[in-house]
Motif scaffolding. Structure first.
Motif, PDB file in Angstrom:
ATOM      1  N   ILE A   5       6.957   1.831 -10.328  1.00  0.00           N
ATOM      2  CA  ILE A   5       7.685   2.125  -9.089  1.00  0.00           C
ATOM      3  C   ILE A   5       6.741   2.043  -7.887  1.00  0.00           C
ATOM      4  CG2 ILE A   5       8.918   3.973  -7.846  1.00  0.00           C
ATOM      5  CD1 ILE A   5      10.057   4.765 -10.654  1.00  0.00           C
ATOM      6  N   ALA A   6       5.556   2.621  -8.042  1.00  0.00           N
ATOM      7  CA  ALA A   6       4.597   2.590  -6.930  1.00  0.00           C
ATOM      8  C   ALA A   6       4.228   1.142  -6.590  1.00  0.00           C
ATOM      9  CB  ALA A   6       3.347   3.392  -7.290  1.00  0.00           C
ATOM     10  N   ALA A   7       4.044   0.299  -7.619  1.00  0.00           N
ATOM     11  CA  ALA A   7       3.677  -1.107  -7.372  1.00  0.00           C
ATOM     12  C   ALA A   7       4.824  -1.821  -6.664  1.00  0.00           C
ATOM     13  CB  ALA A   7       3.358  -1.805  -8.693  1.00  0.00           C
ATOM     14  N   GLN A   8       6.055  -1.590  -7.143  1.00  0.00           N
ATOM     15  CA  GLN A   8       7.208  -2.268  -6.529  1.00  0.00           C
ATOM     16  C   GLN A   8       7.336  -1.874  -5.057  1.00  0.00           C
ATOM     17  OE1 GLN A   8      10.567  -1.235  -9.031  1.00  0.00           O
ATOM     18  NE2 GLN A   8       9.970  -2.671 -10.642  1.00  0.00           N
ATOM     19  N   VAL A   9       7.121  -0.590  -4.776  1.00  0.00           N
ATOM     20  CA  VAL A   9       7.307  -0.084  -3.416  1.00  0.00           C
ATOM     21  C   VAL A   9       6.181  -0.562  -2.489  1.00  0.00           C
ATOM     22  CG1 VAL A   9       7.290   2.026  -2.019  1.00  0.00           C
ATOM     23  CG2 VAL A   9       8.632   1.956  -4.129  1.00  0.00           C
ATOM     24  N   THR A  10       4.939  -0.388  -2.912  1.00  0.00           N
ATOM     25  CA  THR A  10       3.833  -0.669  -1.981  1.00  0.00           C
ATOM     26  C   THR A  10       3.743  -2.166  -1.652  1.00  0.00           C
ATOM     27  OG1 THR A  10       2.325  -0.607  -3.872  1.00  0.00           O
ATOM     28  CG2 THR A  10       2.435   1.370  -2.519  1.00  0.00           C
ATOM     29  N   THR A  11       4.103  -3.006  -2.623  1.00  0.00           N
ATOM     30  CA  THR A  11       4.119  -4.453  -2.349  1.00  0.00           C
ATOM     31  C   THR A  11       5.068  -4.760  -1.191  1.00  0.00           C
ATOM     32  OG1 THR A  11       3.620  -5.006  -4.616  1.00  0.00           O
ATOM     33  CG2 THR A  11       4.764  -6.691  -3.370  1.00  0.00           C
ATOM     34  N   LEU A  12       6.242  -4.154  -1.244  1.00  0.00           N
ATOM     35  CA  LEU A  12       7.241  -4.454  -0.202  1.00  0.00           C
ATOM     36  C   LEU A  12       6.870  -3.831   1.136  1.00  0.00           C
ATOM     37  CD1 LEU A  12      10.631  -4.217  -2.129  1.00  0.00           C
ATOM     38  CD2 LEU A  12       9.150  -6.181  -1.716  1.00  0.00           C
ATOM     39  N   ILE A  13       6.213  -2.683   1.077  1.00  0.00           N
ATOM     40  CA  ILE A  13       5.820  -2.043   2.338  1.00  0.00           C
ATOM     41  C   ILE A  13       4.877  -2.962   3.110  1.00  0.00           C
ATOM     42  CG2 ILE A  13       4.459  -0.115   3.290  1.00  0.00           C
ATOM     43  CD1 ILE A  13       6.068   1.704   1.663  1.00  0.00           C
ATOM     44  N   ASP A  14       3.942  -3.579   2.380  1.00  0.00           N
ATOM     45  CA  ASP A  14       3.018  -4.512   3.038  1.00  0.00           C
ATOM     46  C   ASP A  14       3.734  -5.799   3.446  1.00  0.00           C
ATOM     47  OD1 ASP A  14       1.021  -2.728   2.671  1.00  0.00           O
ATOM     48  OD2 ASP A  14       0.143  -3.716   0.917  1.00  0.00           O
ATOM     49  N   ALA A  15       4.479  -6.366   2.487  1.00  0.00           N
ATOM     50  CA  ALA A  15       5.064  -7.696   2.742  1.00  0.00           C
ATOM     51  C   ALA A  15       6.077  -7.661   3.884  1.00  0.00           C
ATOM     52  CB  ALA A  15       5.728  -8.216   1.472  1.00  0.00           C
ATOM     53  N   TRP A  16       6.827  -6.592   3.987  1.00  0.00           N
ATOM     54  CA  TRP A  16       7.905  -6.556   4.991  1.00  0.00           C
ATOM     55  C   TRP A  16       7.563  -5.648   6.168  1.00  0.00           C
ATOM     56  CZ3 TRP A  16      12.279  -5.974   0.757  1.00  0.00           C
ATOM     57  CH2 TRP A  16      12.371  -7.180   0.055  1.00  0.00           C
ATOM     58  N   ARG A  17       6.282  -5.218   6.211  1.00  0.00           N
ATOM     59  CA  ARG A  17       5.745  -4.474   7.360  1.00  0.00           C
ATOM     60  C   ARG A  17       6.505  -3.188   7.672  1.00  0.00           C
ATOM     61  NH1 ARG A  17       3.164  -8.627   6.425  1.00  0.00           N
ATOM     62  NH2 ARG A  17       2.462 -10.151   7.955  1.00  0.00           N
TER      63      ARG A  17
END
Ligand code: MCA
Ligand code: AMP
Length: 502
Positions: A171-183
């Motif tokens: 869950i942490a990986a799924q979330v943090t990836t999107l936080i960076d990618a979608w700013r």
């Protein structure tokens, strides 16, 4: 320290985390509530040790409290589809070995009989949170990120949905990836109207929003008047939805225009225009819709590709070209490759292959189903069953390898599951279900039936028979009666031939 906890959910954060109508709660308030809930669940024991706790509630403060409370207490969260027919829940509950169910009010009442028959303790949020004193998180276990956190049920090519298990790390990986990618930032404000038993609502919107310290505005469903009023008022700066939602918004604009309310349409479109990001996903965004949305709102939809088992895998860029009809490139931290039928990796452009995924974002296992888990991986790659090509560095989804999976309005439906229910109809001899192209739903469920001798079946009668036996969005939108189903020499129904009949 509770290792998996969201960094923003702490007692010192006094910004608004959640809104629901005219109520709102700060991160500190939500955090304290989660602690109390977790302690209430523990009832003095040190750790829930991956007890499966289901909950049946729409988007609400209680939903967030329950989900995070289970995580903090070391349990596995099993969020259920509130639009399910109650009879459909039995499979998920028995499969996951659920022992406790959290539900409030009407949602609780409808579950009394089912929970009693499965020996599941049914309690409301309030009952769990009976602890008076706020112990500030003392007494909560230290949950290792490699432990199981959530089970989501997903339909596939079998007639029973499978339980997809994610760990806290997934869950942490799924979330943090999107936080960076979608700013994502703490200035973001996003409406949440998608169901909360799927990745799109749970991870992309709710969890990313909370992890980023943003404000998530909760709706129990896609309430067009309420949501568009707030869009007009410039309340949101990010919007995420399935293509059907954008189609429904455009239909709403057409209705308003026909009523002479062009000004209203302009005001809503201006609200979208002012946002920093509009995302489409969960199903293919037709090029026509992409172009219409850009013409109406100036927003270039960011299309991305995901799956319950992997979270998000591929996305168009935040900065740079967002290409219509394409889902973009592998997200950071996610390995994506295309493979042919012989399991050879495809390295040339324009050659179609199955999308396979590796990375911390990939789920752990199908619950209690070692066979399905091992069959879905090859050489460490998760095999999605989706076919794509790479066009000049941008992936384009071509379809799925199985005709038995239907995507309707963003929901993944199993043709075999629907056939299984229809076969219990007293007048149906044989049935085959397929998805047919549909402008609003992407694909619509179509049923081809052979009725028993001397019987007949009309669509409205079938629709009302289906109610209560399956979620309403699974009920066929089209019915065709045939004398016989087309079959090949082996006796297997040739579903592609059915498509041609329409
Ligand atoms: C509602 N109806 C549908 C659907 N939804 N029929 C077919 N397919 C559907 N998806 C029917 C109802 O049965 C009802 O029929 C009528 O439409 C009105 O229902 P209502 O609930 O009022 O409709 P709505 O509120 O307009 O719902 C449309 C919706 C909803 C908002 C688009 O379907 C939805 O929330 N879809 C998104 C699901 C989602 O989040 N998927 C993500 C999973 P009648 O009137 O005949 O009774 S995929 C995922 O998570 C992966 C990882 C990813 O990539 O994102
Ligand atoms: P689910 O298993 O319900 O999470 O749905 C995942 C499936 O949705 C994927 O396997 C794809 O078939 C489909 N999907 C998700 N995003 C897209 C997209 N942008 N374009 C086409 N199909 C998509």
């Amino acid at each position: 320290m509770v290792m998996h906890s969201f960094p923003t959910l702490n007692n010192d954060n006094h910004t608004i985390a959640l809104q629901d109508g005219d109520q709102s709660w700060t991160y500190a308030q939500v955090n304290a509530r989660i602690d109390n809930f977790a302690l209430g669940l523990l009832k003095g024991t040190g750790d829930l040790e991956e007890e499966r706790i289901a909950f049946f509630m729409p988007a609400s403060l209680d939903y967030v409290t329950t989900m995070h409370g289970i995580w903090r207490a070391g349990g596995i969260a099993v969020p259920l589809n509130v639009a399910s027919a109650v009879s459909e829940l039995e499979h998920s509950l028995s499969c996951a070995g659920v022992t406790r169910m959290i539900a409030n009010g009407h949602y609780r009442v409808v579950l009394i009989e089912l929970c009693a028959s499965l020996d599941i303790e049914l309690v409301s949020c309030k009952e769990v949170m009976s602890i008076e004193e706020n112990l500030d998180g003392k007494g909560l276990p230290d949950v290792n990120p490699s432990r199981r956190a959530m089970i989501l049920f997903t339909s596939g090519t079998t007639n029973k949905p499978k339980g997809v298990v994610s760990t806290h790390r997934t869950i942490a990986a799924q979330v943090t990836t999107l936080i960076d990618a979608w700013r994502w930032t703490s200035d973001d404000v996003i409406p949440l109207f998608l169901p909360l038993h799927h990745i799109h609502g749970i991870i992309n919107i709710l969890s990313c929003g909370l992890w980023a310290g943003a404000c998530v505005d909760l709706f129990a469903g896609f309430d067009i008047p309420a949501i568009t009023q707030k869009i007009k008022a410039g309340h949101y700066n990010v919007f995420m939805a399935v293509p059907t939602i954008y189609v429904k918004l455009i239909q709403h604009f057409d209705t308003l225009s026909a009523q002479g309310s062009d000004e209203e349409v302009k005001a809503i479109c201006d609200g979208f225009r002012a946002m920093r990001l509009n995302i489409s996903g969960s199903a293919a965004c037709p090029v026509k819709l992409f172009n219409q949305w850009r013409e109406l709102t100036g927003q270039v939809l960011l299309e991305r590709y995901g799956m319950t088992e992997i979270g998000m895998g591929i996305s168009n860029p935040y900065e740079g070209e967002r290409r219509a009809g394409h889902v973009g490139q592998a997200l950071p931290g996610v390995d994506v490759a295309l493979f042919d039928e012989n399991n050879y990796q495809i390295t040339t452009d324009a050659a179609p292959g199955e999308i396979r995924i590796k990375g911390d974002n990939v789920f752990l296992e199908y619950w209690d189903n070692e066979k399905a888990t091992s069959e879905s991986f090859h050489d460490g790659w998760f095999c999605t069953g989706d076919v794509a090509v790479s066009d000049d560095g941008y992936y384009r989804i071509m379809g799925r390898s199985s005709i038995d999976i239907i995507k309707s309005g963003g929901y993944k439906l199993s043709a075999l599951e629907i056939e299984g229910v229809l076969l219990t109809h007293p007048d149906i001899q044989e049935v085959a279900v397929i998805g047919v192209e549909d402008e609003t739903w992407g694909e619509a469920v179509a049923a081809f039936v052979v009725v028993k001798e001397g019987k007949s079946l009309d669509y409205e009668a079938l629709k009302s028979w289906c109610k209560g036996k399956m979620s309403s969005y699974k009920i066929p939108k089209l019915l065709k009666t045939l004398n016989a189903l087309p079959r090949n020499a082996m006796g297997k129904v040739t579903k592609p031939d059915l498509k041609k009949q329409l």
